[in-house]
Design a protein around this motif. Structure first.
Motif, mmCIF file in Angstrom:
data_model
loop_
_atom_site.group_PDB
_atom_site.id
_atom_site.type_symbol
_atom_site.label_atom_id
_atom_site.label_comp_id
_atom_site.label_asym_id
_atom_site.label_seq_id
_atom_site.Cartn_x
_atom_site.Cartn_y
_atom_site.Cartn_z
ATOM 1 N N ILE A 19 0.866 -1.183 0.000
ATOM 2 C CA ILE A 19 0.000 0.000 0.000
ATOM 3 C C ILE A 19 0.897 1.224 0.000
ATOM 4 C CG2 ILE A 19 -1.605 1.345 1.436
ATOM 5 C CD1 ILE A 19 -2.847 -1.270 2.327
ATOM 6 N N LEU A 48 -6.677 -1.638 4.170
ATOM 7 C CA LEU A 48 -7.567 -0.983 3.206
ATOM 8 C C LEU A 48 -8.726 -0.288 3.906
ATOM 9 C CD1 LEU A 48 -7.720 -3.612 0.318
ATOM 10 C CD2 LEU A 48 -6.613 -1.365 0.263
ATOM 11 N N TYR A 51 -8.643 3.569 4.831
ATOM 12 C CA TYR A 51 -8.677 4.625 3.815
ATOM 13 C C TYR A 51 -10.088 4.817 3.263
ATOM 14 C CZ TYR A 51 -3.705 4.005 4.242
ATOM 15 O OH TYR A 51 -2.442 3.918 4.747
ATOM 16 N N TRP A 54 -9.674 4.164 -2.551
ATOM 17 C CA TRP A 54 -8.572 3.332 -3.039
ATOM 18 C C TRP A 54 -8.282 3.716 -4.479
ATOM 19 C CZ3 TRP A 54 -11.828 -1.571 -1.863
ATOM 20 C CH2 TRP A 54 -11.937 -1.769 -0.478
ATOM 21 N N SER A 56 -6.168 1.989 -7.721
ATOM 22 C CA SER A 56 -5.495 0.771 -8.142
ATOM 23 C C SER A 56 -5.284 0.795 -9.648
ATOM 24 C CB SER A 56 -6.324 -0.462 -7.751
ATOM 25 O OG SER A 56 -7.529 -0.494 -8.485
ATOM 26 N N ILE A 64 -8.799 -6.895 -5.870
ATOM 27 C CA ILE A 64 -9.908 -6.951 -4.912
ATOM 28 C C ILE A 64 -10.603 -8.307 -4.971
ATOM 29 C CG2 ILE A 64 -12.155 -5.959 -4.297
ATOM 30 C CD1 ILE A 64 -9.667 -4.270 -3.441
ATOM 31 N N LYS A 82 -15.316 0.625 -0.407
ATOM 32 C CA LYS A 82 -14.892 2.026 -0.342
ATOM 33 C C LYS A 82 -14.954 2.607 -1.744
ATOM 34 C CE LYS A 82 -13.523 1.784 4.005
ATOM 35 N NZ LYS A 82 -13.068 2.737 4.967
ATOM 36 N N HIS A 84 -13.480 3.726 -5.084
ATOM 37 C CA HIS A 84 -12.360 3.053 -5.733
ATOM 38 C C HIS A 84 -12.146 3.636 -7.131
ATOM 39 C CE1 HIS A 84 -10.473 -1.167 -6.673
ATOM 40 N NE2 HIS A 84 -9.755 -0.180 -7.157
ATOM 41 N N ASP A 86 -10.020 3.054 -10.383
ATOM 42 C CA ASP A 86 -9.162 2.080 -11.049
ATOM 43 C C ASP A 86 -8.572 2.740 -12.285
ATOM 44 O OD1 ASP A 86 -8.053 -0.125 -12.463
ATOM 45 O OD2 ASP A 86 -9.399 -1.468 -11.367
#
Length: 163
Positions: A19, A48, A51, A54, A56, A64, A82, A84, A86
């Motif tokens: 992380i 995770l 936060y 996220w 990613s 995930i 959460k 997220h 991407d």
């Protein structure tokens, strides 16, 4: 980011998880023995959860789902959803490139850090030689640093943040 012994989480296990909080250095957790990932998946789920959002690269498609599968395998509680982002999908929507890997985007955008390559034999030999976990740990930390650079360079392209 995670590194695993197999792309299928019912046959493989998590080896390393890393992380990187925004503006800080990455931190990680490795298995003590290949195949024994309960402590690492628990650690990653708990980290995770700290936060609110996220970021990613193909995390929705792999990381995930892999984490969820390993948590279920160990009979552990699922992750809390959460917001997220991407970056795989952000960049795929914004650019037409010959490849869509993080390594290709990092090279194309001339980022100051590039993906850390790992020879194929490292992946096959890590099961017999746990000392190679250090290499995978470095790769995992490098991946989150590269992801951070991709995010900072392309955050203006983000349109939707979903859970």
């Amino acid at each position: 980011d995670i590194e695993s012994s197999n792309l299928d989480a019912d046959y493989g296990s998590m080896l390393v998880a890393a992380i990187k909080p925004r503006g800080k250095n990455p931190y990680s957790k490795c298995v003590d023995k290949v195949g024994n990932d309960k402590e690492v998946v628990t650690w990653l789920r708990n980290e995770l959860d700290k936060y609110d959002i996220w970021i990613s690269f193909y995390g929705k498609g792999f990381d995930i789902k892999f984490l969820r599968t390993r948590l279920a395998y160990h009979g552990l509680p699922d992750i809390n959803k959460k917001f997220h982002i991407d970056m795989y999908y952000v960049l795929r929507e914004a650019f037409i490139t010959s490849r869509r890997s993080m390594a290709h985007y990092a090279s194309f955008m001339r980022l100051e850090e590039q993906k850390f390559g790992v020879p194929p034999q490292t992946w096959s030999e890590v099961l017999a030689n746990p000392a190679l976990l250090k290499t995978l740990d470095e790769r995992c930390k490098s991946d989150v640093r590269v992801l951070s650079l991709l995010y900072e360079k392309n955050k203006h392209l983000i349109r939707n943040i979903t859970r």
